[in-house]
Design an enzyme around this catalytic site. Structure first.
Site, short mmCIF file in Angstrom:
data_model
loop_
_atom_site.label_atom_id
_atom_site.label_comp_id
_atom_site.label_asym_id
_atom_site.label_seq_id
_atom_site.Cartn_x
_atom_site.Cartn_y
_atom_site.Cartn_z
N LYS A 29 0.85 -1.15 0.06
CA LYS A 29 0.01 0.00 -0.10
C LYS A 29 0.95 1.05 -0.12
O LYS A 29 1.66 1.49 1.07
CB LYS A 29 -0.95 0.03 1.15
CG LYS A 29 -1.58 1.19 1.42
CD LYS A 29 -2.87 1.10 2.39
CE LYS A 29 -3.42 2.39 2.72
NZ LYS A 29 -4.61 2.23 3.84
N LYS A 43 -2.28 -1.59 -3.80
CA LYS A 43 -3.10 -0.41 -3.74
C LYS A 43 -2.34 0.97 -3.99
O LYS A 43 -1.30 1.05 -3.11
CB LYS A 43 -3.89 -0.52 -2.52
CG LYS A 43 -4.85 0.62 -2.12
CD LYS A 43 -5.32 0.42 -0.77
CE LYS A 43 -6.09 1.80 -0.50
NZ LYS A 43 -6.39 1.82 0.65
N ARG A 87 -10.58 10.14 1.88
CA ARG A 87 -10.50 10.84 3.39
C ARG A 87 -11.85 11.69 3.54
O ARG A 87 -12.11 11.90 4.71
CB ARG A 87 -9.18 11.42 3.26
CG ARG A 87 -8.20 10.40 3.45
CD ARG A 87 -6.61 10.94 3.33
NE ARG A 87 -5.69 9.97 3.34
CZ ARG A 87 -4.54 9.91 3.20
NH1 ARG A 87 -4.02 11.25 3.16
NH2 ARG A 87 -3.70 8.96 2.91
C1 PBG Z 1 -7.38 3.42 5.88
C2 PBG Z 1 -7.63 3.09 4.17
C3 PBG Z 1 -7.70 4.15 3.29
C4 PBG Z 1 -8.10 3.67 2.21
C5 PBG Z 1 -8.46 2.38 2.31
N1 PBG Z 1 -8.22 2.30 3.81
C6 PBG Z 1 -6.99 5.51 3.03
C7 PBG Z 1 -5.53 5.79 3.64
O1 PBG Z 1 -4.92 5.22 3.88
O2 PBG Z 1 -5.44 7.07 3.84
C8 PBG Z 1 -8.08 4.36 0.54
C9 PBG Z 1 -8.98 3.78 -0.42
C10 PBG Z 1 -9.26 4.71 -1.30
O3 PBG Z 1 -8.71 5.88 -1.52
O4 PBG Z 1 -10.26 4.61 -2.11
N2 PBG Z 1 -6.44 3.26 6.20
#
Ligand code: PBG
Length: 322
Positions: free
Chosen positions: A192, A246, A202
């Protein structure tokens, strides 16, 4: 003409295609919030809304009927505090949603995201050090285990830790087994990146960090695939049943490399910013929405993703059938 022979007719083109799309491999992410009858549109993600449990059940019923039988749940709690304690309450928002879906949409596979950024008042993925400069790794992991066991009790079939704390997967596996949930699987957010493409999420999950950013725990986009493979392999060793990359679209090289290196399903997450870009361009009439959405999914699958998490899951189910 040699290269054009297979392109001559629709049937010939279909005959030689290697990439097949099916709603079976798509996962729909959803945002659940308190209240009843609530449908709160997310400004930066047209077509996506925060929904109260009753509305969420309706959405899942309709998705299930269209062939989308797996959902990924994110919660927006009533209140937030410094440790994110509402995340592990058995009356927490995601726990309530899981119970309702278990009884009202039988057969639906529920993936619960476990992380604290939606639950902490500061918006970081776990409790921070006194000066706020870093997220405490091991304390966060302990709390994630509590959250995961609680989600499993409420009916989650899959637990997806997204916080990028070291050692999370092993701790979750041990915790779930000890609590009697050996059958619950783990989808690790293994690879990630600290990405600008999470911006709209967010907004959707109300989880922007109040200070600093997530670069001390999420991956640097400029690192090579070696780090990605290390992340993925360590998670598989610790017991991950599936590993995620991701975002998806801007990281197809990483999707392909991970697919070649592990022997578990590879999941790619087409994130909020990828969705927002496609929506913005289509709404301006700059691209053909349906063709662009389909092509984006096709590319992610062609790169090697076995499953795709996408806000377009329902639209895609319709487009695939065409
Ligand atoms: C939480 C999380 C995030 C996303 C999924 N789980 C946000 C982040 O890490 O700031 C992002 C998913 C998306 O942008 O569709 N940690």
């Amino acid at each position: 003409m040699r290269l054009r022979r297979f392109r001559r007719t629709p049937t010939l083109r279909r005959l030689v295609r290697e990439t097949r799309l099916s709603p079976d491999n798509l996962v729909l992410p959803l945002f659940v919030c308190p209240g009843a009858g609530v449908e709160k549109p997310v400004g930066s993600m047209p077509g996506v809304a925060q929904q109260s449990v009753d509305r969420l059940v309706e959405t899942c019923r309709a998705a299930f009927a269209e062939g989308i039988r797996t959902v990924l749940l994110f919660g927006i709690p009533e209140h937030k505090d410094a440790t994110g304690s509402s995340a592990w309450s058995s009356d927490g928002i995601v726990q309530r949603a899981l119970r309702a879906l278990t009884s009202d949409v039988p057969g639906l596979v529920k993936i619960a995201d476990v992380c604290f950024c939606e639950y902490t008042s500061h918006g970081h993925c776990g409790p921070t050090s006194e000066d706020g400069s870093t997220v405490k790794n091991d304390e966060t992991v302990q709390r994630l285990v509590r959250q995961a066991v609680n989600h499993a009790k409420a009916g989650a079939a899959v637990i997806a830790p997204s916080g990028m704390m070291d050692g999370t997967v092993g701790a979750l596996r041990r915790g779930l087994d000890a609590a009697g949930f050996a059958g619950v699987s783990i989808l690790a957010y293994a690879v990630k990146y600290a990405s600008a493409f999470y911006g709209p999420f967010r907004d959707a999950a109300d989880s922007a960090p109040a200070f600093g950013d997530r670069r001390s725990y999420q991956m640097d986009p400029a690192r090579g695939v070696e780090e990605a493979l290390l992340e993925a392999r360590l998670d598989v060793e610790q017991g991950a049943d599936m590993v995620m990359v991701k975002p998806a679209g801007p990281y197809l090289d990483v999707v392909a490399a991970v697919r070649g290196a592990v022997d578990v399903p590879v999941v790619a997450y087409q994130v909020s910013g990828e969705y927002a870009m496609l929506e913005a361009a289509s709404r301006n009439g700059w691209i053909d929405r349906e063709r662009a959405v389909l092509e984006s999914l096709l590319s992610i699958k062609r790169a090697g993703a076995d499953l795709v998490i996408t806000y377009y899951a329902e639209l895609l189910a319709k487009l695939i059938e065409k």
